[in-house]
Enzyme design. Structure first.
Site, PDB file in Angstrom:
ATOM      1  N   GLY A 297       0.785  -1.237   0.000  1.00 39.73           N
ATOM      2  CA  GLY A 297       0.000   0.000   0.000  1.00 39.73           C
ATOM      3  C   GLY A 297       0.815   1.285   0.000  1.00 39.73           C
ATOM      4  O   GLY A 297       0.649   2.146  -0.875  1.00 39.73           O
TER       5      GLY A 297
ATOM      6  N   GLY B 289      -1.398  -7.675   1.068  1.00 41.47           N
ATOM      7  CA  GLY B 289      -1.019  -8.841   1.866  1.00 41.47           C
ATOM      8  C   GLY B 289      -0.465  -9.995   1.053  1.00 41.47           C
ATOM      9  O   GLY B 289       0.506 -10.642   1.446  1.00 41.47           O
TER      10      GLY B 289
END
Length: 398
Positions: A356, A379
């Site tokens: 991110g 993730g």
């Protein structure tokens, strides 16, 4: 490198193809505010429709925990998905399994598209429940996983269903796996990794895996302070995980044994407070004042990193070099990102980045268009960097 089928290996004409996409996009007041994930999913859906498939799209949205939460319906996705597909009509099913889904799916003609309601309205999805996977499989002849960002989860729609019907990777999944394979599985050497961000503790497994796979690791962000502290360097009032000093030393020993160079800052931008435009100065890394904090690496460090990248063929990037969210502490990240982008454009460097903050930092630097590949997977990208097997990818392997 995992070997997997792609949609080019399948005859989909007249077949019902279930596409697992990631349409978990930001919505405000019933309107999608960022269509990136929808736009990225469109190519697979369009290609299948053009090949004459009856395309059935499914996705999770938010965390409804097995309940029907109206604010987490996928219905607001219909319009932007239709637009991303070149204004193709998209039918909507009020459920993802059972009679409501069957009615819509069985009504599709070849080349048409339907979107199913939120998979996570059913608690069985996240439990990887075989019966729920069976209900999804009943809606299709072929399964295509195009959601790399959900591939680290063993859910019914990402893992179990691939055991029940012929399975393949969608365009997005294929692009992601190809890019990641070129970056770490079979890279052109030398390979560099830039690892930044606030904490060593969140990136231990990543660092442990990378020291075995790359030729150098550039450490920046708050993480670098922990390594400097572990080496006995004065870091003033900087963010630092002092309890991780032994771990930092172990990582450096492991890197030395593996022949992986660890690159730490040689100078730093310091300030008394963490705020935009704060009065700051650049000092040698051995001269950080006790009452100041490191908020970015200095220009000498940035130039040294760029010089090292000039000797490399591959770069994997996860995490910014400084507190890039506030100016002027984005300077080093911007400088290095722009140099990496230039080298990529010139065909000298293969660049793969993800996570991110990294995506935001590269966008802030205006460098994202020129990187070879930027993963929005969060993730799943991190777990892949950590060397973990991703259930959704393993399920597709031949």
């Amino acid at each position: 490198m995992p070997t997997f089928k792609t949609i080019d290996d399948l005859d989909v004409t007249g077949k019902r193809v279930l596409v697992r996409a990631d349409l978990n996009v930001p919505i405000r007041d019933g309107k999608v505010t960022d269509t990136t994930r929808i736009d990225r999913s469109a190519q697979t859906i369009r290609d299948l429709a053009e090949k004459g498939a009856c395309v059935v799209v499914c996705s999770h949205f938010g965390r409804p925990k097995g309940q029907r939460v109206p604010e987490m319906s996928l219905k607001p996705i219909v319009e932007p998905l239709s637009k991303a597909l070149g204004n193709m009509a998209v039918s909507f099913a009020d459920d993802c399994v059972g009679p409501a889904a069957e009615l819509v799916v069985n009504g599709l003609a070849p080349g048409e598209v339907a979107l199913l309601e939120n998979l996570r309205y059913h608690a069985e999805e996240e439990k990887n429940d075989p019966d729920f996977a069976q209900k999804l499989a009943a809606l299709c002849d072929i399964y295509v996983n195009d959601a790399f960002s959900s591939a680290h989860r063993a859910h019914a729609s990402t893992e179990y269903i691939a055991r029940l019907v012929p399975a393949a990777a969608g365009r997005l999944m294929q692009a992601e796996l190809d890019a990641l394979g070129k970056a770490l599985e079979a890279p052109e050497r030398p390979v560099a990794a830039i690892v930044g961000g606030a904490k060593v503790s969140t990136k231990l497994e990543l660092l442990g895996n990378l020291v075995e796979k790359v030729d150098m690791i550039v450490i920046g962000g708050g993480m670098a302070n922990t390594f400097l502290f572990a080496m006995g360097t004065e870091i003033g009032s900087s963010l630092c995980e002092k309890d991780m000093a032994d771990t930092a030393r172990e990582i450096m020993e492991k890197a030395a044994a593996a022949g992986c160079e660890i690159v730490l800052p040689i100078d730093a931008v310091v300030a008394s407070e963490f705020k935009e435009g704060a009065a700051n100065e650049t000092v040698s890394i051995t001269a950080v004042p006790k009452d100041k904090m490191i908020l970015d690496v200095g220009i000498a460090s940035a130039k040294a990193v760029i010089a090292k990248l000039e000797t490399c063929k591959t770069l994997v990037w996860n995490g910014p070099m400084g507190a890039f969210e506030i100016k002027p502490f984005d300077a080093a990240t911007n400088f290095i990102a722009q140099a990496a982008a230039q080298a990529t454009k010139a065909g000298k460097l293969l660049t793969v980045a993800g996570g991110g903050d990294t995506v935001s930092a590269l966008a802030n630097a205006g460098a994202q268009e020129d990187f070879t590949y930027i993963s929005t997977a969060g993730g799943a990208f991190l777990e892949w960097l950590e060397g973990k097997t991703l259930p959704g990818v393993a399920a597709l392997e031949d």
